[in-house]
Design a protein around this motif. Structure first.
Motif, PDB file in Angstrom:
ATOM      1  N   VAL A 176     -15.144   7.531   2.148  1.00 50.90           N
ATOM      2  CA  VAL A 176     -14.103   7.939   1.200  1.00 50.90           C
ATOM      3  C   VAL A 176     -12.806   7.178   1.459  1.00 50.90           C
ATOM      4  CG1 VAL A 176     -12.633   9.854   0.491  1.00 50.90           C
ATOM      5  CG2 VAL A 176     -15.078  10.201   0.739  1.00 50.90           C
ATOM      6  N   MET A 177     -12.394   7.108   2.721  1.00 53.19           N
ATOM      7  CA  MET A 177     -11.129   6.431   3.035  1.00 53.19           C
ATOM      8  C   MET A 177     -11.205   4.938   2.737  1.00 53.19           C
ATOM      9  SD  MET A 177      -9.293   8.971   3.937  1.00 53.19           S
ATOM     10  CE  MET A 177      -7.846   8.090   4.479  1.00 53.19           C
ATOM     11  N   VAL A 178     -12.320   4.308   3.059  1.00 53.69           N
ATOM     12  CA  VAL A 178     -12.465   2.878   2.766  1.00 53.69           C
ATOM     13  C   VAL A 178     -12.541   2.648   1.261  1.00 53.69           C
ATOM     14  CG1 VAL A 178     -14.014   0.891   3.008  1.00 53.69           C
ATOM     15  CG2 VAL A 178     -13.491   2.316   4.996  1.00 53.69           C
ATOM     16  N   TYR A 179     -13.166   3.572   0.528  1.00 46.76           N
ATOM     17  CA  TYR A 179     -13.224   3.441  -0.926  1.00 46.76           C
ATOM     18  C   TYR A 179     -11.820   3.470  -1.526  1.00 46.76           C
ATOM     19  CZ  TYR A 179     -13.924   4.781  -5.786  1.00 46.76           C
ATOM     20  OH  TYR A 179     -13.870   4.841  -7.145  1.00 46.76           O
ATOM     21  N   PHE A 180     -10.980   4.388  -1.076  1.00 46.15           N
ATOM     22  CA  PHE A 180      -9.596   4.420  -1.555  1.00 46.15           C
ATOM     23  C   PHE A 180      -8.846   3.154  -1.162  1.00 46.15           C
ATOM     24  CE2 PHE A 180      -9.775   9.307  -1.352  1.00 46.15           C
ATOM     25  CZ  PHE A 180     -10.247   9.352  -2.659  1.00 46.15           C
ATOM     26  N   GLN A 181      -9.151   2.629   0.013  1.00 47.95           N
ATOM     27  CA  GLN A 181      -8.516   1.387   0.455  1.00 47.95           C
ATOM     28  C   GLN A 181      -8.911   0.226  -0.447  1.00 47.95           C
ATOM     29  OE1 GLN A 181      -9.412   0.376   4.524  1.00 47.95           O
ATOM     30  NE2 GLN A 181      -8.824  -1.764   4.255  1.00 47.95           N
ATOM     31  N   LEU A 182     -10.191   0.137  -0.802  1.00 44.73           N
ATOM     32  CA  LEU A 182     -10.632  -0.938  -1.693  1.00 44.73           C
ATOM     33  C   LEU A 182     -10.041  -0.777  -3.080  1.00 44.73           C
ATOM     34  CD1 LEU A 182     -14.399  -1.243  -0.684  1.00 44.73           C
ATOM     35  CD2 LEU A 182     -12.506  -2.725  -0.006  1.00 44.73           C
TER      36      LEU A 182
ATOM     37  N   GLN B 209       0.825  -1.193   0.000  1.00 41.02           N
ATOM     38  CA  GLN B 209       0.000   0.000   0.000  1.00 41.02           C
ATOM     39  C   GLN B 209       0.871   1.261   0.000  1.00 41.02           C
ATOM     40  OE1 GLN B 209      -3.613  -0.372   0.040  1.00 41.02           O
ATOM     41  NE2 GLN B 209      -2.812  -2.393  -0.485  1.00 41.02           N
ATOM     42  N   VAL B 210       0.314   2.328  -0.559  1.00 42.84           N
ATOM     43  CA  VAL B 210       1.014   3.612  -0.538  1.00 42.84           C
ATOM     44  C   VAL B 210       1.018   4.142   0.899  1.00 42.84           C
ATOM     45  CG1 VAL B 210       0.494   4.179  -2.930  1.00 42.84           C
ATOM     46  CG2 VAL B 210      -1.129   4.783  -1.143  1.00 42.84           C
ATOM     47  N   TRP B 211       1.923   5.057   1.182  1.00 45.17           N
ATOM     48  CA  TRP B 211       2.149   5.492   2.565  1.00 45.17           C
ATOM     49  C   TRP B 211       0.932   6.187   3.177  1.00 45.17           C
ATOM     50  CZ3 TRP B 211       1.788  10.608   3.891  1.00 45.17           C
ATOM     51  CH2 TRP B 211       1.772  11.529   2.828  1.00 45.17           C
ATOM     52  N   TYR B 212       0.189   6.953   2.350  1.00 48.25           N
ATOM     53  CA  TYR B 212      -0.921   7.693   2.930  1.00 48.25           C
ATOM     54  C   TYR B 212      -2.143   6.816   3.194  1.00 48.25           C
ATOM     55  CZ  TYR B 212      -2.273   7.872  -2.027  1.00 48.25           C
ATOM     56  OH  TYR B 212      -2.568   7.556  -3.332  1.00 48.25           O
ATOM     57  N   LEU B 213      -2.118   5.543   2.750  1.00 51.74           N
ATOM     58  CA  LEU B 213      -3.195   4.614   3.071  1.00 51.74           C
ATOM     59  C   LEU B 213      -2.829   3.663   4.205  1.00 51.74           C
ATOM     60  CD1 LEU B 213      -4.665   3.651  -0.428  1.00 51.74           C
ATOM     61  CD2 LEU B 213      -5.604   5.208   1.290  1.00 51.74           C
ATOM     62  N   SER B 214      -1.688   3.905   4.835  1.00 49.77           N
ATOM     63  CA  SER B 214      -1.326   3.093   5.993  1.00 49.77           C
ATOM     64  C   SER B 214      -2.313   3.365   7.128  1.00 49.77           C
ATOM     65  CB  SER B 214       0.096   3.422   6.443  1.00 49.77           C
ATOM     66  OG  SER B 214       0.187   4.776   6.872  1.00 49.77           O
ATOM     67  N   PRO B 215      -2.529   2.410   8.011  1.00 47.69           N
ATOM     68  CA  PRO B 215      -3.531   2.608   9.080  1.00 47.69           C
ATOM     69  C   PRO B 215      -3.283   3.858   9.917  1.00 47.69           C
ATOM     70  CG  PRO B 215      -2.890   0.305   8.959  1.00 47.69           C
ATOM     71  CD  PRO B 215      -1.982   1.043   8.027  1.00 47.69           C
ATOM     72  N   PHE B 216      -2.030   4.140  10.249  1.00 46.27           N
ATOM     73  CA  PHE B 216      -1.740   5.274  11.121  1.00 46.27           C
ATOM     74  C   PHE B 216      -2.031   6.599  10.423  1.00 46.27           C
ATOM     75  CE2 PHE B 216       1.246   8.482  12.757  1.00 46.27           C
ATOM     76  CZ  PHE B 216       0.856   8.503  14.091  1.00 46.27           C
ATOM     77  N   VAL B 217      -1.524   6.775   9.206  1.00 49.62           N
ATOM     78  CA  VAL B 217      -1.689   8.037   8.497  1.00 49.62           C
ATOM     79  C   VAL B 217      -3.153   8.258   8.127  1.00 49.62           C
ATOM     80  CG1 VAL B 217      -1.018   9.360   6.455  1.00 49.62           C
ATOM     81  CG2 VAL B 217       0.669   7.955   7.644  1.00 49.62           C
ATOM     82  N   SER B 218      -3.804   7.241   7.608  1.00 48.12           N
ATOM     83  CA  SER B 218      -5.205   7.401   7.205  1.00 48.12           C
ATOM     84  C   SER B 218      -6.100   7.698   8.403  1.00 48.12           C
ATOM     85  CB  SER B 218      -5.686   6.139   6.481  1.00 48.12           C
ATOM     86  OG  SER B 218      -5.590   5.001   7.323  1.00 48.12           O
ATOM     87  N   THR B 219      -5.771   7.121   9.549  1.00 48.98           N
ATOM     88  CA  THR B 219      -6.563   7.400  10.745  1.00 48.98           C
ATOM     89  C   THR B 219      -6.409   8.849  11.177  1.00 48.98           C
ATOM     90  OG1 THR B 219      -6.378   5.103  11.482  1.00 48.98           O
ATOM     91  CG2 THR B 219      -6.939   6.751  13.145  1.00 48.98           C
ATOM     92  N   LEU B 220      -5.180   9.363  11.142  1.00 49.15           N
ATOM     93  CA  LEU B 220      -4.964  10.769  11.495  1.00 49.15           C
ATOM     94  C   LEU B 220      -5.709  11.697  10.538  1.00 49.15           C
ATOM     95  CD1 LEU B 220      -1.165  10.892  12.424  1.00 49.15           C
ATOM     96  CD2 LEU B 220      -3.137  10.856  13.957  1.00 49.15           C
TER      97      LEU B 220
END
Length: 646
Positions: free
Chosen positions: A558-564, A497-508
């Motif tokens: 939106v975030m889950v859509y990018f994750q999928l 995964q790209v860095w901005y979709l990591s759990p920590f960054v996406s959660t922030l």
């Protein structure tokens, strides 16, 4: 309604959700703020001339210690023959630390008192060294005394430095410190405002109490001259204040005066004095600014989702160039794994069930308070209603948790129901029980009595837990949620995964927008909790709650859509943490509030503050996480049902 129509005019493609928010904004801004606090059917108390009115003490509080104390924990004057009559209290009052008791102050309607001795006759009381030190320590900790007359709190008037307008705060100071010297306020100047009305037959004039102001003063024994009849005179010149010297005996004469002033204030508006708020313009601007920003960003997010999904679904449903389409985007590639049950499904179900229980409770409480059903005149009503509704909403939490548990192919529904029934209540009760030891050790009235703890346990195991099991029973008998696609037997490998979709960054990232919708109201709620002030803007709070629900839903989608799209189908727990990310910012803001607004510098108050804050943050996480989970779950079912599957 003009604001709602303007929204429709400027955005002709406005969605129903946006229009609903505009209407709710109009209703909230036009809802009465203070007059809505009186329950229909409650009649005012009317007094005859020279009828006696009881002045009752509630408690003593301090923003430095956050530990309330009983009024008679200090050696104040007691009623004749030491007959203390404590008022039977509801659950909310007990948990707030209220201990309402009678006092020796004698007040009669429309009967002014120039100066009167509270107790001791014409001789001052002698405090021992221990009693003197008790008063000195309480004054150094900036304790405030709270009293009632006709269920109306005593208020102290002060002038706002910025606006120059007269405002009031609940209670009055026990004493003050000047250049390291401690002085006791031993004289109370009471001003009682009354609204005269005629009796039903017009034969006599009756009085309604509409104001209770207290000005505490400090007079030494040399400045007061008591008489044998219980009255006293105050020196006209060279008035000396009463200094308390620690570790020595001190002589104190407690006195009071009463003034009766007629007022045009109606009985239904007598709480306006206490609910008047400073910096109204700033509050309105901040609320409206947050509403505008959240509505604007939510509209943009909704537009992105709708347009992007419409294009993706149209491409997927074409008969030609299917392979090329699959290479462009990735959310359809995981259709065989997107509904694969997550890890720890029972814990997920317990979190969702607890969050649904909290959501229903908060919604009902805010609506009831917004329409004036939870009056500040009914002390402890808000907390009592919150506990009762939380217990009874267990049936809804259990029902929704059971349907989700069956959808995740769970079989042991009794264990899941037990975990749901004990998950958040165990955190609440365990934390409260632990902190209660420290409050007991401090001999504070905020300590929950043992009988009250037994009553709370009975509510938990006698009402909440059985209702959750009943909800689980009926929910587990229902059909599970239908999934539009089948789950593959072999899990698909997830690419890097790209860095901005990591759990920590996406959660922030996900927590910023919902927090921006609540941080202004959060400040006033924290002020009401920790600085003993009234909170009454439930119209604004309802609006903020609606915006919070919309913001959490859309940001999580939106975030889950990018994750999928990046072929990561582990969305179950991710949706919970993304939507609940707002609670992390709430906790961070609480830490900032502690260091910038409060003056707590002792261990027990610090422990209480962060203990209760953690409990509230966990509850807020469950609430927002459940909102994001259900919105994401609905969204995913919809998009995969809209495409053709091979």
């Amino acid at each position: 309604m003009m604001m709602a129509l303007l929204c429709v005019y400027r955005h002709q493609s406005v969605t129903f959700r946006t229009f609903t928010l505009c209407v709710l904004l109009c209703l909230s801004l036009h809802a009465p703020l203070s007059s809505a606090f009186y329950i229909p059917g409650v009649a005012p108390t009317e007094y005859r001339s020279e009828e006696r009115i009881d002045i009752k003490a509630v408690k003593m509080t301090s923003i430095k210690t956050q530990l309330p104390y009983d009024y008679y924990s200090l050696p104040f004057c007691k009623p004749p023959e030491n007959k203390l009559r404590y008022k039977p209290e509801n659950l909310g009052e007990i948990l707030r630390g209220d201990r309402i008791v009678n006092t020796p102050y004698e007040v009669q309607v429309n009967d002014p008192i120039t100066c009167k001795v509270v107790c001791g006759g014409n001789k001052p009381l002698k405090f021992t060294k221990e009693e003197s030190n008790m008063f000195v320590n309480m004054i150094k900790e900036d304790y405030t005394l709270h009293m009632l007359i006709d269920n109306l709190p005593a208020a102290t008037a002060f002038k706002n430095i910025n606006t120059k307008e007269l405002q009031y705060e609940d209670g009055f100071k026990l004493g003050f410190i000047v250049e390291g010297k401690v002085f006791l306020n031993n004289h109370l100047d009471m001003t009682l405002k009354f609204h005269p009305v005629s009796s039903s037959d017009g034969s006599e004039e009756l009085y309604r109490i509409v104001g209770f102001e207290v000005v505490p003063r400090s007079y030494s024994a040399k400045s007061l001259t008591p008489t044998d009849t219980g009255t006293c005179t105050i020196a006209d010149y060279q008035v000396e204040v009463l200094q308390l010297i620690p570790d020595t005996e001190n002589e104190v004469l407690f006195t009071y005066s009463v003034t009766w002033d007629p007022s045009e204030i109606a009985w239904a508006s007598r709480w306006d004095t206490y609910l008047h708020m400073s910096d109204v313009e700033i509050h309105w601007f901040a609320i409206c600014n947050s509403v505008a920003i959240v509505l604007f960003l939510s509209g943009i997010l909704a537009l992105i989702i709708v347009r992007t999904l419409r294009r993706d679904i149209a491409r997927y449903n074409r008969d030609e160039d299917i392979d090329d389409t699959l290479e462009e985007t990735g959310w359809k590639l995981v259709h065989g794994d997107v509904f694969r049950p997550p890890q720890y499904p029972t814990l997920l179900v317990a979190c969702v069930g607890s969050g649904m229980q909290l959501f229903c409770m908060v919604l009902v409480i805010i609506v009831f308070a917004m329409f004036g059903m939870l009056s500040p005149a009914s002390r402890g009503a808000l907390m009592t209603a919150a506990i009762v509704f939380f217990m009874f909403m267990g049936i809804l939490g259990g029902y929704h948790a059971a349907r989700l548990y069956k959808t995740l192919k769970g079989t042991n529904w009794k264990w899941a129901a037990a975990l749901t029934a004990s998950f958040y209540p165990a955190i609440l009760f365990g934390t409260g029980f632990f902190l209660n030891f420290f409050i007991w050790g401090a001999h504070s009235s905020g300590a929950v009595p043992f009988t009250t703890m037994i009553a709370l346990l009975c509510l938990w195991f006698g009402i909440s837990a059985p209702l959750i099991f009943i909800g689980f029973y009926f929910g587990f008998r229902k059909q599970p949620y239908e999934h539009p696609v089948r789950t593959n037997q072999i899990p698909r490998q997830i690419p890097d995964q790209v860095w901005y979709l990591s759990p920590f960054v996406s959660t922030l990232i996900a927590g910023i927008l919902p927090f921006g919708a609540v941080f202004v109201e959060l400040f006033f709620i924290l002020t009401a909790i920790w600085e003993n002030q009234f909170y009454y803007l439930f119209g604004f709070l309802f609006l903020v709650f609606v915006i919070l629900v919309v913001a959490c839903s859309e940001v999580t989608i939106v975030m889950v859509y990018f994750q999928l799209c990046s072929e990561d189908y582990h969305w179950w727990w991710r949706s919970m943490f993304l939507s609940g990310a707002c609670s992390y910012y709430v906790f961070a803001y609480s830490v900032v509030y502690y260091y910038t607004k409060l003056e707590i510098n002792e261990f027990i108050p610090t422990l209480l503050y962060f203990g209760y804050t953690i409990v509230m943050v966990i509850g807020f996480w469950l609430l927002t996480a459940t909102i994001g989970f259900y919105s994401t779950y609905t969204f995913i079912r919809q998009i995969y049902a809209a495409v053709k599957q091979d």
